[in-house]
Write an enzyme that holds these catalytic residues in place. Structure first.
Site, PDB file in Angstrom:
ATOM      1  N   THR A  56       0.852  -1.194   0.000  1.00  0.00           N
ATOM      2  CA  THR A  56       0.000   0.000   0.000  1.00  0.00           C
ATOM      3  C   THR A  56       0.881   1.235   0.000  1.00  0.00           C
ATOM      4  OG1 THR A  56      -1.745   1.210   1.178  1.00  0.00           O
ATOM      5  CG2 THR A  56      -0.193  -0.036   2.530  1.00  0.00           C
ATOM      6  N   HIS A  77       2.201 -11.753  14.112  1.00  0.00           N
ATOM      7  CA  HIS A  77       3.253 -12.339  14.939  1.00  0.00           C
ATOM      8  C   HIS A  77       2.970 -13.807  15.294  1.00  0.00           C
ATOM      9  CE1 HIS A  77       6.879 -12.186  17.043  1.00  0.00           C
ATOM     10  NE2 HIS A  77       6.690 -11.163  17.854  1.00  0.00           N
TER      11      HIS A  77
END
Length: 404
Positions: A315, A367
């Site tokens: 992005t 994560h």
């Protein structure tokens, strides 16, 4: 014969659409395959063509959410096609009724019910921490109804007696609602972390300055930053395959290809078309595909298939002037790279302070499957490729890489 037109399925996972706009009016004569409506799904805006010729009767209003397979209109196929433009019938003078005289509102006297909240309204006002004394009731004898409580908003303080203080309410489109749901889901369902780095864009500036005009003349597309970032990401994904993976229940799915999603601001909100098998594309191929997908997204012609199945997202908030951000993962993907604006900043190069065009980059990652070592290593690999493009992205042969 009356033909019932039903909402077709725009895609496998889509269960309902929203009527964005009727392109015809109730009672119009339509031709077969004529576009009669635009419908919003949670991924794209699509045109609804007439299945037959005839007079149409609309069965849904603009803004209605309609289930896939539901009837949205009827077409009378036995109706004759009008010879010219249909003229609206004028009601005879004799049948016209005079407008009723305006009612004079009677002054209502205050009673015990005035300003008293109904039980349902009390509960809502308590949740909003609002005082019933500050709300005007619209129920019988001034009672505060549930609807009054729902519409009640906290006081904005002392109201000034100058300027405009109006407000408008508009319904969110289905696309915007779906984007909101996905963003909240990404925040709530992933262990999202963001790591940052900076990139000296000088080498890319020099390459673009030297080859930009010739590249555009030969290939018909500009040599932009997106091709460099895409190639750098593809290289880093090969080095750190966990970043090119997704969680599916108790399993991790890893991909040996790179389908790169690119975030594009369209007229109806954020759209994320996908560059398929970016690892097989050249600089020219990436730039051509980016241009094609961006144009289709901005013109509302993008299809559901073109926005489904990416493995990693890039992005670029820099086009709007963003210096730094923490982009939100595009689920079910596990990572997203944020590009930002390029600003001349002082840096240390070979022991000397120099001014260079610097871009901050951010990698948000899940994560749960990507460790800190892999995420930082991935972003460093992207930085290295962008700061040494001739060696790491072009194999020390710029003209060959650019197909010059």
């Amino acid at each position: 014969m009356i033909l019932e037109m039903k909402v077709p399925s725009p895609g496998e996972s889509i269960t309902e659409v929203e009527i964005a706009e009727w392109l015809v009016e109730d009672g119009d004569y339509v031709e077969k395959d004529q576009a009669i409506a635009e419908v919003d799904s949670d991924k794209a805006t699509l045109e609804l063509p007439a299945e037959a010729s005839g007079v149409i009767t609309l069965k849904a209003e603009v803004g209605d959410a309609v289930a896939v397979g539901a009837i949205v209109c009827l077409i009378d196929t036995s109706a004759a096609k009008p010879e010219g433009a249909a003229s609206k019938s004028v009601e005879p003078e004799a049948t016209k009724t005079e407008a009723p005289a305006p009612k004079v509102e009677e002054k209502k006297e205050a009673t015990y019910a005035t300003g008293t909240a109904s039980p349902a309204a009390k509960k809502i006002l308590a949740e909003k921490n609002l005082d019933a004394a500050n709300i005007k009731g619209t129920g019988k004898d001034g009672r505060i109804t549930k609807e009054d409580a729902v519409k009640a908003v906290p006081s904005m303080g002392t109201t000034p007696n100058w300027g405009s203080r109006g407000e408008t309410r508009s319904k969110l489109s289905m696309l915007r609602r779906k984007v909101a749901e996905r963003l909240v889901a990404a925040k709530n369902e992933t262990a999202m972390l963001t790591t940052f780095n900076e990139v000296d864009m000088s080498p890319i500036f020099e390459l673009r300055k030297k080859f930009k005009e010739d590249f555009k003349t030969k290939h018909g597309v500009s040599l932009g930053f997106m091709s460099f970032f895409t190639k750098a990401v593809v290289r880093a994904l090969e080095m750190y395959p966990a970043v090119n993976s997704m969680i599916d229940g108790k399993e991790m799915i890893s991909y040996d290809f790179a389908d790169i999603s690119i975030a594009v601001s369209g007229p109806k909100g954020l759209m994320v078309p996908v560059i398929r098998n970016a690892e097989k594309l050249t600089f020219r191929g990436v730039e051509a595909e980016v241009k094609r997908l961006a144009i289709r997204a901005r013109e509302g012609e993008i299809t559901v298939d073109e926005m489904t199945g990416g493995t990693f997202t890039i992005t670029n908030g820099g086009v709007f002037g963003s210096m730094l951000s923490t982009p939100i993962i595009n689920p079910p993907q596990s990572a997203i790279l944020g590009m930002h604006n390029i600003v001349e900043r002082p840096i240390v190069r070979n022991g000397e302070i120099v001014v260079a065009p610097i871009m901050y980059v951010a990698l948000s990652y899940d994560h749960r499957i990507i460790d800190g070592k892999e995420s930082v290593g991935f972003l460093v690999a992207v930085k290295e490729a962008l700061e040494s493009p001739e060696e790491l992205l072009m194999d020390n042969n710029v003209k060959k890489a650019l197909e010059m």
